[in-house]
Structure formats: C-alpha cells, structure tokens
Design a protein around this motif. Structure first.
Motif, mmCIF file in Angstrom:
data_model
loop_
_atom_site.group_PDB
_atom_site.id
_atom_site.type_symbol
_atom_site.label_atom_id
_atom_site.label_comp_id
_atom_site.label_asym_id
_atom_site.label_seq_id
_atom_site.Cartn_x
_atom_site.Cartn_y
_atom_site.Cartn_z
ATOM 1 N N LYS A 1 43.505 55.889 30.813
ATOM 2 C CA LYS A 1 44.300 54.670 30.953
ATOM 3 C C LYS A 1 43.399 53.581 31.523
ATOM 4 O O LYS A 1 42.781 53.755 32.564
ATOM 5 C CB LYS A 1 45.488 54.912 31.880
ATOM 6 C CG LYS A 1 46.477 55.889 31.293
ATOM 7 C CD LYS A 1 47.679 56.051 32.170
ATOM 8 C CE LYS A 1 48.632 57.043 31.540
ATOM 9 N NZ LYS A 1 49.825 57.262 32.344
ATOM 10 N N PHE A 2 43.315 52.469 30.825
ATOM 11 C CA PHE A 2 42.495 51.355 31.250
ATOM 12 C C PHE A 2 43.361 50.356 32.001
ATOM 13 O O PHE A 2 44.543 50.185 31.696
ATOM 14 C CB PHE A 2 41.849 50.670 30.039
ATOM 15 C CG PHE A 2 40.860 51.556 29.341
ATOM 16 C CD1 PHE A 2 39.585 51.709 29.832
ATOM 17 C CD2 PHE A 2 41.224 52.249 28.200
ATOM 18 C CE1 PHE A 2 38.678 52.528 29.194
ATOM 19 C CE2 PHE A 2 40.326 53.068 27.553
ATOM 20 C CZ PHE A 2 39.050 53.209 28.054
ATOM 21 N N PRO A 3 42.779 49.679 33.002
ATOM 22 C CA PRO A 3 43.575 48.692 33.739
ATOM 23 C C PRO A 3 43.935 47.508 32.866
ATOM 24 O O PRO A 3 43.196 47.152 31.941
ATOM 25 C CB PRO A 3 42.653 48.270 34.885
ATOM 26 C CG PRO A 3 41.289 48.604 34.424
ATOM 27 C CD PRO A 3 41.413 49.771 33.490
ATOM 28 N N ASN A 4 45.063 46.901 33.155
ATOM 29 C CA ASN A 4 45.508 45.724 32.413
ATOM 30 C C ASN A 4 44.732 44.517 32.922
ATOM 31 O O ASN A 4 44.881 44.107 34.065
ATOM 32 C CB ASN A 4 47.010 45.517 32.596
ATOM 33 C CG ASN A 4 47.520 44.360 31.767
ATOM 34 O OD1 ASN A 4 46.807 43.784 30.965
ATOM 35 N ND2 ASN A 4 48.775 44.024 31.971
ATOM 36 N N ILE B 1 43.572 38.354 34.117
ATOM 37 C CA ILE B 1 42.336 37.902 34.752
ATOM 38 C C ILE B 1 41.695 36.841 33.862
ATOM 39 O O ILE B 1 41.390 37.092 32.697
ATOM 40 C CB ILE B 1 41.371 39.077 34.961
ATOM 41 C CG1 ILE B 1 42.016 40.116 35.873
ATOM 42 C CG2 ILE B 1 40.061 38.594 35.551
ATOM 43 C CD1 ILE B 1 41.214 41.384 36.012
ATOM 44 N N PRO B 2 41.485 35.624 34.394
ATOM 45 C CA PRO B 2 40.862 34.583 33.562
ATOM 46 C C PRO B 2 39.391 34.910 33.292
ATOM 47 O O PRO B 2 38.676 35.376 34.163
ATOM 48 C CB PRO B 2 41.005 33.318 34.400
ATOM 49 C CG PRO B 2 41.125 33.802 35.801
ATOM 50 C CD PRO B 2 41.799 35.149 35.730
ATOM 51 N N ARG B 3 38.974 34.677 32.064
ATOM 52 C CA ARG B 3 37.585 34.912 31.689
ATOM 53 C C ARG B 3 36.880 33.558 31.570
ATOM 54 O O ARG B 3 37.295 32.714 30.788
ATOM 55 C CB ARG B 3 37.526 35.651 30.363
ATOM 56 C CG ARG B 3 38.126 37.046 30.469
ATOM 57 C CD ARG B 3 38.132 37.745 29.160
ATOM 58 N NE ARG B 3 36.756 37.939 28.696
ATOM 59 C CZ ARG B 3 36.445 38.520 27.558
ATOM 60 N NH1 ARG B 3 37.389 38.931 26.756
ATOM 61 N NH2 ARG B 3 35.201 38.666 27.200
ATOM 62 N N PRO B 4 35.814 33.336 32.342
ATOM 63 C CA PRO B 4 35.133 32.038 32.277
ATOM 64 C C PRO B 4 34.379 31.897 30.957
ATOM 65 O O PRO B 4 33.956 32.873 30.350
ATOM 66 C CB PRO B 4 34.167 32.087 33.455
ATOM 67 C CG PRO B 4 33.912 33.536 33.671
ATOM 68 C CD PRO B 4 35.183 34.237 33.293
ATOM 69 N N SER B 5 34.214 30.661 30.554
ATOM 70 C CA SER B 5 33.428 30.399 29.350
ATOM 71 C C SER B 5 31.946 30.561 29.692
ATOM 72 O O SER B 5 31.556 30.610 30.857
ATOM 73 C CB SER B 5 33.712 28.995 28.838
ATOM 74 O OG SER B 5 33.271 28.047 29.791
ATOM 75 N N VAL B 6 31.121 30.651 28.693
ATOM 76 C CA VAL B 6 29.693 30.866 28.908
ATOM 77 C C VAL B 6 29.068 29.725 29.714
ATOM 78 O O VAL B 6 28.331 29.975 30.675
ATOM 79 C CB VAL B 6 28.969 31.061 27.558
ATOM 80 C CG1 VAL B 6 27.467 31.117 27.750
ATOM 81 C CG2 VAL B 6 29.459 32.323 26.883
ATOM 82 N N PRO B 7 29.340 28.442 29.398
ATOM 83 C CA PRO B 7 28.743 27.381 30.220
ATOM 84 C C PRO B 7 29.192 27.448 31.688
ATOM 85 O O PRO B 7 28.387 27.218 32.595
ATOM 86 C CB PRO B 7 29.235 26.089 29.559
ATOM 87 C CG PRO B 7 29.561 26.470 28.164
ATOM 88 C CD PRO B 7 30.035 27.888 28.235
#
Length: 111
Positions: free
Chosen positions: A28-31, A35-41
């Motif tokens: 089971k993987f965590p949800n 969680i916001p994922r930042p953009s590359v810049p």
C-alpha cells in the motif's frame, strides 16, 4: 448425449472460477495527491537559494550547478554493525577482493 458432455466440461470450469479469489494488494502506497509538487524552475530556485546560504563566505566562487553539494544526513534506522554483517548468509555478503583487484583500484584503473 451432447448435453451430458457439456455438463461434464462445465463442472470443472465452475470449480476453477469459484477457487479464484479477488485480488488483495500486498503493498500500500501513501496517498500523495494532496502534496503540492513544485515546478522545475521553482525547485531550481529553492536549490540555488539553499546553496547560496550554505556557501555564504565564498559566494563569489559558486560551484557548477551540475552537482550541487548537499550535506549528507544519516539514514534513519539501525546502523550496520560488524555483528550484523557477519550474521548475513554468504550469498548476501560482499565477496573479498583479491590482491590484484586491490592493486588495480589503488593505481586508479588501467595504465
């Protein structure tokens, strides 16, 4: 006569279908949807700011961004001890280096 043959063939198939159980996942993987994922810049800017703060005195001589220095943090868990390594089965142990291999490593590779 044809109906007897089909009923005989259908009975084992029904047993097989009854024996198949629904899939129950073992991992089971965590949800991580929230969680916001930042953009590359944004991630690069954060990395650059952290790098500048880490190297305040020598800000003029910045290292190349290809391999920024990140301080190592200890891995959580129990550290390896000599006893824990000795208890490993032989198939999981690192094989010992021969004298030729050690000499090859010490001189830095092929001549």
């Amino acid at each position: 006569m044809g109906s007897k043959v089909s009923s005989k063939m259908a009975a084992p198939a029904a047993r097989v279908i009854q024996a198949v159980r629904p899939h129950a996942p073992l991992i089971k993987f965590p949800n991580r949807q929230g969680i916001p994922r930042p953009s590359v810049p944004d991630a690069l800017k954060t990395l650059a700011v952290n790098l500048l703060q880490h190297n305040e005195p020598s800000a003029a001589a910045l290292p190349p961004l290809s391999r920024p220095h990140v301080p190592l943090s200890p891995v959580p868990g129990t550290p390896d001890t000599l006893a824990s390594v000795q208890l490993l089965p032989a198939r999981y142990r690192r094989r010992p280096l021969t004298a030729d291999e050690m000499e090859y490593i010490q001189r830095g590779g092929p001549e």
